[in-house]
Design a protein around this motif. Structure first.
Motif, PDB file in Angstrom:
ATOM      1  N   ASP B  35       0.852  -1.202   0.000  1.00 25.66           N
ATOM      2  CA  ASP B  35       0.000   0.000   0.000  1.00 25.66           C
ATOM      3  C   ASP B  35       0.879   1.240   0.000  1.00 25.66           C
ATOM      4  O   ASP B  35       1.878   1.308   0.720  1.00 25.66           O
ATOM      5  CB  ASP B  35      -0.931   0.020   1.211  1.00 25.66           C
ATOM      6  N   GLY B 216     -16.351  11.569   4.969  1.00 29.00           N
ATOM      7  CA  GLY B 216     -15.272  12.516   4.689  1.00 29.00           C
ATOM      8  C   GLY B 216     -14.276  12.600   5.839  1.00 29.00           C
ATOM      9  O   GLY B 216     -13.196  13.154   5.685  1.00 29.00           O
ATOM     10  N   GLN B 288      -8.403   3.752 -11.442  1.00 26.96           N
ATOM     11  CA  GLN B 288      -6.963   3.750 -11.186  1.00 26.96           C
ATOM     12  C   GLN B 288      -6.358   2.369 -11.317  1.00 26.96           C
ATOM     13  O   GLN B 288      -5.192   2.229 -11.654  1.00 26.96           O
ATOM     14  CB  GLN B 288      -6.701   4.203  -9.756  1.00 26.96           C
TER      15      GLN B 288
HETATM   16  C1  LIG Z   1     -16.462  10.244   0.865  1.00 25.06           C
HETATM   17  C2  LIG Z   1     -16.772   8.888   0.281  1.00 25.06           C
HETATM   18  C3  LIG Z   1     -17.965   8.252   0.589  1.00 25.06           C
HETATM   19  C4  LIG Z   1     -18.245   6.990   0.072  1.00 25.06           C
HETATM   20  N1  LIG Z   1     -19.394   6.364   0.482  1.00 25.06           N
HETATM   21  C5  LIG Z   1     -19.637   5.097   0.075  1.00 25.06           C
HETATM   22  C6  LIG Z   1     -20.760   4.399   0.588  1.00 25.06           C
HETATM   23  O1  LIG Z   1     -21.508   4.927   1.407  1.00 25.06           O
HETATM   24  N2  LIG Z   1     -20.966   3.131   0.154  1.00 25.06           N
HETATM   25  C7  LIG Z   1     -20.107   2.529  -0.754  1.00 25.06           C
HETATM   26  O2  LIG Z   1     -20.344   1.369  -1.104  1.00 25.06           O
HETATM   27  N3  LIG Z   1     -19.035   3.169  -1.237  1.00 25.06           N
HETATM   28  C8  LIG Z   1     -18.779   4.430  -0.839  1.00 25.06           C
HETATM   29  N4  LIG Z   1     -17.668   5.082  -1.311  1.00 25.06           N
HETATM   30  C9  LIG Z   1     -16.844   4.409  -2.334  1.00 25.06           C
HETATM   31  C10 LIG Z   1     -15.948   3.343  -1.708  1.00 25.06           C
HETATM   32  O3  LIG Z   1     -15.282   3.857  -0.590  1.00 25.06           O
HETATM   33  C11 LIG Z   1     -14.933   2.875  -2.755  1.00 25.06           C
HETATM   34  O4  LIG Z   1     -15.622   2.467  -3.900  1.00 25.06           O
HETATM   35  C12 LIG Z   1     -14.102   1.700  -2.240  1.00 25.06           C
HETATM   36  O5  LIG Z   1     -13.399   2.043  -1.065  1.00 25.06           O
HETATM   37  C13 LIG Z   1     -13.135   1.272  -3.344  1.00 25.06           C
HETATM   38  O6  LIG Z   1     -12.404   0.157  -2.902  1.00 25.06           O
HETATM   39  P1  LIG Z   1     -10.942  -0.142  -3.457  1.00 25.06           P
HETATM   40  O7  LIG Z   1     -10.417  -1.300  -2.693  1.00 25.06           O
HETATM   41  O8  LIG Z   1     -11.010  -0.212  -4.929  1.00 25.06           O
HETATM   42  O9  LIG Z   1     -10.120   1.205  -3.140  1.00 25.06           O
HETATM   43  P2  LIG Z   1      -9.834   1.909  -1.736  1.00 25.06           P
HETATM   44  O10 LIG Z   1     -10.731   1.398  -0.679  1.00 25.06           O
HETATM   45  O11 LIG Z   1      -9.827   3.390  -1.974  1.00 25.06           O
HETATM   46  O12 LIG Z   1      -8.356   1.436  -1.406  1.00 25.06           O
HETATM   47  C14 LIG Z   1      -7.299   1.707  -2.279  1.00 25.06           C
HETATM   48  C15 LIG Z   1      -6.015   1.423  -1.545  1.00 25.06           C
HETATM   49  O13 LIG Z   1      -4.976   1.381  -2.486  1.00 25.06           O
HETATM   50  C16 LIG Z   1      -3.881   2.141  -2.049  1.00 25.06           C
HETATM   51  N5  LIG Z   1      -3.165   2.568  -3.263  1.00 25.06           N
HETATM   52  C17 LIG Z   1      -3.564   3.466  -4.191  1.00 25.06           C
HETATM   53  N6  LIG Z   1      -2.662   3.545  -5.196  1.00 25.06           N
HETATM   54  C18 LIG Z   1      -1.667   2.658  -4.900  1.00 25.06           C
HETATM   55  C19 LIG Z   1      -0.454   2.265  -5.531  1.00 25.06           C
HETATM   56  N7  LIG Z   1      -0.095   2.787  -6.699  1.00 25.06           N
HETATM   57  N8  LIG Z   1       0.325   1.340  -4.936  1.00 25.06           N
HETATM   58  C20 LIG Z   1      -0.039   0.792  -3.740  1.00 25.06           C
HETATM   59  N9  LIG Z   1      -1.173   1.119  -3.097  1.00 25.06           N
HETATM   60  C21 LIG Z   1      -1.990   2.041  -3.659  1.00 25.06           C
HETATM   61  C22 LIG Z   1      -4.506   3.248  -1.238  1.00 25.06           C
HETATM   62  O14 LIG Z   1      -3.578   3.811  -0.313  1.00 25.06           O
HETATM   63  C23 LIG Z   1      -5.639   2.508  -0.543  1.00 25.06           C
HETATM   64  O15 LIG Z   1      -5.242   1.906   0.668  1.00 25.06           O
HETATM   65  C24 LIG Z   1     -17.339   6.351  -0.802  1.00 25.06           C
HETATM   66  C25 LIG Z   1     -16.149   6.977  -1.127  1.00 25.06           C
HETATM   67  C26 LIG Z   1     -15.849   8.229  -0.598  1.00 25.06           C
HETATM   68  C27 LIG Z   1     -14.546   8.890  -0.925  1.00 25.06           C
END
Ligand SMILES: Cc1cc2nc3c(=O)[nH]c(=O)nc-3n(C[C@H](O)[C@H](O)[C@H](O)COP(=O)(O)OP(=O)(O)OC[C@H]3O[C@@H](n4cnc5c(N)ncnc54)[C@H](O)[C@@H]3O)c2cc1C
Ligand code: SF4
Lengths: 161, 351
Positions: B35, B216, B288
């Motif tokens: 991460d 947030g 991304q």
């Molecule tokens: C304010 C807000 C409210 C939301 N509310 C909701 C909700 O109510 N219900 C819902 O279902 N969804 C909600 N979402 C959307 C949801 O949070 C995301 O869709 C979800 O967290 C995405 O999961 P993910 O594992 O793809 O990415 P994330 O959970 O964002 O995790 C990505 C991880 O990858 C790491 N990372 C990024 N780039 C790299 C890299 N190049 N190398 C290594 N590590 C990296 C980051 O540090 C992070 O730890 C909300 C989002 C936000 C911002």
């Protein structure tokens, strides 16, 4: 680890500039004593801005930009007050300030350079005024939590007549 | 067993990556989670402060050093703040609102919902159905500790007979009854939404204290689910998973069309390092996640992005459309278009 609020270190504005900010803020969020509503002056919102602008960009990346903006814009705005009313911003009456700010907020204050960015400057002023009123008093505004006491947030609601 | 040469590399310890890490570690695979951020603890989100955390964007990546580049109709690239990502391990799952509604049946069949698909889109039905996913929804609701109530109204997605959420819905807000009545009068069937927020103590995490600094912000008592207090912690506890913070993956390594590992940096100005594994999972948010695959010759980016941005003007930008400028640590303004499209849930609140 708990987040450490930054400690204010010095002030940004000189006396006349601070008096101008104070005058502008006094009409952006005016007190309404008959309704028990405290205003930006009661909250010391200008103190908030005065402290905010000396912080490093690490506190918030826009701060250096805001410093440059106030340095540039406030003297020009004061020129406009001199031009229209023959006096400095801090000496304008409430009605004059209202007319002045209303024009600024719609980008129609006469006598300013075209590239001044009236609407942007007004919205920055307004944002800082409201932040200075309502944010946590650890940032230097919202003196004695006056706005929170008025709102009843964290306190029992009070009127400020 | 070595976390330097694990069975699985997972890029991103957020919602998706951590859930996968826990599932794989439980099944005995060695998992290394890379991460790019650091872990925040609950107390890092105190004292509550709207200016610091929200207005001054302390929890999202800086648009200066870690921006998204947006190319709108003008064609001129512009750096924007990625408010939809968190700048800590757990990513957006640390600052989300945690509304954890399942996909609806219709979400799996979006193409079939249209007689003719919208022009310029390449909508597809999923090859799986709601029923295929149902056991996994149940499992995720258990692991993420979702509070809610099954079968409240017909506008909710279908539940298995006898299924109930792990904990009851959160205490209603004073406005809830008013909203329910108003929507019902308009002919809709509102229900109390499922949330990854504890309505009672569960798994060492307390019940919500309704602090008011929720979406947030980070949750200061971990009652709102974030990946590191729900699944990543449990993955690490198995002894089969290791989290490596400050490891920013820059690209995926491949040979003859087969992914072999990843390249990463631990210092923005430092060298790239390399790690291999038979399986690589990239979970750094939907769009991304495609970025590290650019180096793969056989992937058609246009095709994979089109379905995400159907109908949007971004289509005109051709192959460079819609790629988020991750990973961070860059100051260049590459002329890459980002345009996140969104399907409105096909199912409305109507019956
Ligand atoms: C304010 C807000 C409210 C939301 N509310 C909701 C909700 O109510 N219900 C819902 O279902 N969804 C909600 N979402 C959307 C949801 O949070 C995301 O869709 C979800 O967290 C995405 O999961 P993910 O594992 O793809 O990415 P994330 O959970 O964002 O995790 C990505 C991880 O990858 C790491 N990372 C990024 N780039 C790299 C890299 N190049 N190398 C290594 N590590 C990296 C980051 O540090 C992070 O730890 C909300 C989002 C936000 C911002
Ligand atoms: S205590 Fe409740 S309201 Fe506060 S952040 Fe956590 S889940 Fe949200």
């Amino acid at each position: 680890m708990e987040w450490e609020p930054p400690t204010p270190d010095g002030q940004f504005f000189d006396g006349p500039s601070l008096a101008r900010i104070k005058a502008l803020f006094s009409r952006i969020f005016p007190a309404r004593a008959n309704e028990g509503v405290p205003g930006a002056i009661d909250a010391g919102a200008f103190d908030y801005l005065d402290h905010l602008l000396v912080f490093e960009a690490s506190v918030y990346r826009e701060i250096p930009k805001w410093r440059a903006l106030y340095r540039h814009a406030l003297p020009i705005l004061n020129e406009a007050a001199l031009h229209h009313y023959d006096t400095n911003i801090e000496n304008l009456t409430a009605d004059q300030l209202d007319a002045f700010l209303t024009a600024l907020s719609s980008g129609s204050l006469a006598g300013l350079p075209d590239d001044f960015g009236q609407i942007h400057f007004f919205s920055t002023l307004r944002q800082h005024c409201l932040q200075g009123c309502f944010s946590d008093s650890r940032w230097g505004g919202n003196a004695d939590d006056i706005m929170w006491r008025w709102l009843g947030y964290q306190y029992d609601r009070e009127d400020f007549s | 067993m070595s976390f330097d040469a694990p069975d699985v590399i997972i890029v991103g310890g957020g919602a998706g990556g951590s859930t996968a890490a826990y599932a794989l570690a439980k099944r005995g695979f060695t998992v290394t989670v890379l991460d790019k951020c650091q872990t925040y603890q609950a107390e890092d989100f105190t004292p509550f402060d709207e200016l610091h955390f929200a207005s001054f964007g302390a929890l999202t990546p800086s648009p200066v050093t870690d921006p998204d580049v947006y190319v709108g109709h003008s064609g001129k690239p512009r750096k924007v703040n990625r408010w939809w990502v968190g700048n800590m391990v757990g990513g957006a799952s640390m600052i989300w609102e945690s509304n954890l509604i399942r996909f609806t049946k219709e979400d799996f069949q979006v193409r079939s919902l249209f007689d003719t698909p919208p022009a310029g889109s390449s909508l597809q039905d999923w090859p799986w159905s709601y029923e295929t996913f149902e056991p996994y929804f149940e499992r995720a609701e258990d692991e993420w500790g979702v509070s809610g109530k099954a079968g409240q109204t017909s506008s909710q997605e279908p539940f298995r007979a006898g299924y109930e959420y792990p904990t009851p819905p959160l205490a209603p807000h004073p406005s809830t009854q008013f909203l329910q009545d108003t929507f019902a009068r308009a002919g809709m069937s509102p229900y109390l939404g499922p949330k990854g927020i504890n309505s009672m103590d569960r798994d060492d995490c307390p019940e919500c204290m309704f602090c008011g600094f929720c979406q947030g912000y980070g949750c200061s008592i971990t009652d709102r689910a974030g990946s590191n207090s729900r699944v990543l912690n449990k993955a690490v506890e198995t002894g089969k998973c290791e989290l490596r913070e400050n490891h920013c993956v820059t690209r995926v390594d491949h040979e003859n069309g087969v992914v072999k590992g990843v390249y990463y940096k631990t210092d923005p100005d430092g060298p790239e390092h390399h790690m291999t594994a038979p399986l690589v999972i990239v979970a750094v948010q939907a769009i991304q996640s495609a970025q590290p695959y650019w180096a793969l010759p056989h992937v058609s980016y246009q095709g994979c992005f089109r379905s995400l941005v159907s109908g949007s003007r971004a289509l005109e930008f051709g192959p460079r459309l819609c790629a988020a400028l991750g990973p961070g640590w860059t100051e260049d303004s590459l002329s890459i278009a980002t345009h996140i499209g969104q399907f409105t849930a096909a199912r409305s609140l109507h019956d």
